[in-house]
Design an enzyme around this catalytic site. Structure first.
Site, mmCIF file in Angstrom:
data_model
loop_
_atom_site.group_PDB
_atom_site.id
_atom_site.type_symbol
_atom_site.label_atom_id
_atom_site.label_comp_id
_atom_site.label_asym_id
_atom_site.label_seq_id
_atom_site.Cartn_x
_atom_site.Cartn_y
_atom_site.Cartn_z
ATOM 1 N N ASN A 56 0.834 -1.202 0.000
ATOM 2 C CA ASN A 56 0.000 0.000 0.000
ATOM 3 C C ASN A 56 0.868 1.252 0.000
ATOM 4 O OD1 ASN A 56 -2.253 -1.645 0.226
ATOM 5 N ND2 ASN A 56 -2.535 -1.284 2.409
ATOM 6 N N ASP A 280 -1.433 3.569 6.069
ATOM 7 C CA ASP A 280 -0.432 3.373 5.028
ATOM 8 C C ASP A 280 -0.382 4.586 4.100
ATOM 9 O OD1 ASP A 280 -0.114 0.798 6.100
ATOM 10 O OD2 ASP A 280 -1.674 -0.007 4.780
ATOM 11 N N ASP A 316 -7.808 -1.369 0.288
ATOM 12 C CA ASP A 316 -6.662 -0.852 1.028
ATOM 13 C C ASP A 316 -5.895 0.235 0.292
ATOM 14 O OD1 ASP A 316 -7.459 -3.005 2.557
ATOM 15 O OD2 ASP A 316 -5.425 -3.566 3.104
#
Length: 338
Positions: A56, A280, A316
């Site tokens: 990510n 992230d 994500d």
């Protein structure tokens, strides 16, 4: 004979060419998540994507204009093919990704439950990444790299992965790289006591630490951001960046015995769709701005903005913005709404 067999089942795929300035290291899995808000046992269909904190960050950094390489292992299977082609398509350098014919690519499932944090279930035991040996790393991988970014997830996967994490830091530091560490605590992978001990060992070797308040409390036993930062800086870190949720983030440095503190407010979010991956995105935002030599407030602001933007997308990494998009968002200071 045994050695020859091992050499046959693990192969390195090389596509060297972009000379990464940043390396990330960690496992990525194929992600299946509920299409609609639903518990997994009631879901009639699932959407496929990929998930991994370090990949990510890699995607986030490439979209922000950085040259990024990802170090990992994948099974020599269709799921590994999918992850490989997706990251390659995002511009991530995969020169040293290894494909294993014996162990499979890891899999995870996620159930979306409205505004509640999604439920996540891992199927990564004996995955290709979990059997990663430190001897598979070499000094060549870190040549010319300015920053190595890793998380507390990788050392939680196995004793071999823990050794690999520390070996990566050793090789990166030997190459002159800065170390960025996000604790990224996963209670489903190991105990708080084991995690705390390992985090402290990693912090002592790292330059930039990116904890949330809960992780800071796990590491130091304290809840106040100032106290957490002071204790982490005392372990040897140069910069501590603490995420404080909707309130934004705070960066701490210490020079000649003096503590310096910078805070940047968070961006309002009207409706949270999926919180996974926001941290992230935050890391990618901060590191990209820091490498651009922005001042500390601007580093925090970019990180906060990307963290807010990512919460508006399922998945994500799908919501990670380009540099142009995040700069436009920051300049408008408009509340995020779906």
């Amino acid at each position: 004979m045994r050695l020859c067999k091992q050499l046959k089942v693990v192969t390195a795929v090389t596509h060297k060419g972009i000379n990464p300035e940043i390396l990330t290291l960690g496992e990525t899995m194929v992600l299946f998540q509920t299409v609609q808000d639903s518990r997994l046992q009631y879901a009639s269909s699932l959407a496929k994507s990929l998930a991994g904190a370090e990949s990510n960050v890699s995607i986030g950094l490439t979209r922000l204009g950085k040259r990024v390489g990802w170090l990992s292992r994948l099974g020599n299977d269709p799921f590994g093919d999918y992850i490989y082609s997706t990251l390659l398509g995002e511009g991530v350098d995969l020169s040293y990704v290894r494909r294993d014919k014996q162990y499979p690519t890891g899999v995870m499932f996620k159930e979306i439950k409205g505004a509640i944090d999604p439920g996540v279930y891992y199927y990564r035991k004996s995955s290709a990444a979990s059997v990663w040996k430190s001897k598979e790393l070499s000094q060549e991988m870190f040549e010319g790299v300015k920053t190595l970014h890793l998380t507390g997830i990788t050392p939680a996967l196995s004793s071999e992965c823990k050794e690999t994490s520390f070996e990566a830091i050793r090789l990166a530091k030997q190459a002159g790289a800065m170390i960025s560490f996000d604790p990224n605590m996963r209670y489903k992978l190991w105990s708080a006591a084991e995690a705390r001990q390992t985090f402290i060992e990693l912090i002592k070797l790292s330059d930039i630490i990116l904890p949330g308040i809960d992780e800071g409390e796990l590491i130091t036993g304290k809840q106040d951001p100032d106290s957490i930062a002071i204790d982490i800086l005392a372990l040897g870190a140069k910069i501590v960046v603490i995420k404080v949720g909707p309130e934004g983030s705070i960066a701490y440095t210490k020079e000649e015995g003096n503590l310096y503190k910078v805070k940047a407010p968070g961006f309002p979010v009207h409706q949270v769709v999926d919180t996974v991956g926001a941290g992230d995105g935050f890391a990618a935002g901060f590191l990209s701005a820091y490498l651009d030599q922005e001042n500390m407030f601007d580093c925090l602001q970019r990180a906060n903005a990307i963290g807010a933007m990512v919460t508006q997308y399922r998945g994500d990494w799908e919501g990670l913005p380009t540099l142009e998009e995040v700069e436009s968002f920051i300049s408008g200071r408009v509340a995020v709404s779906r």
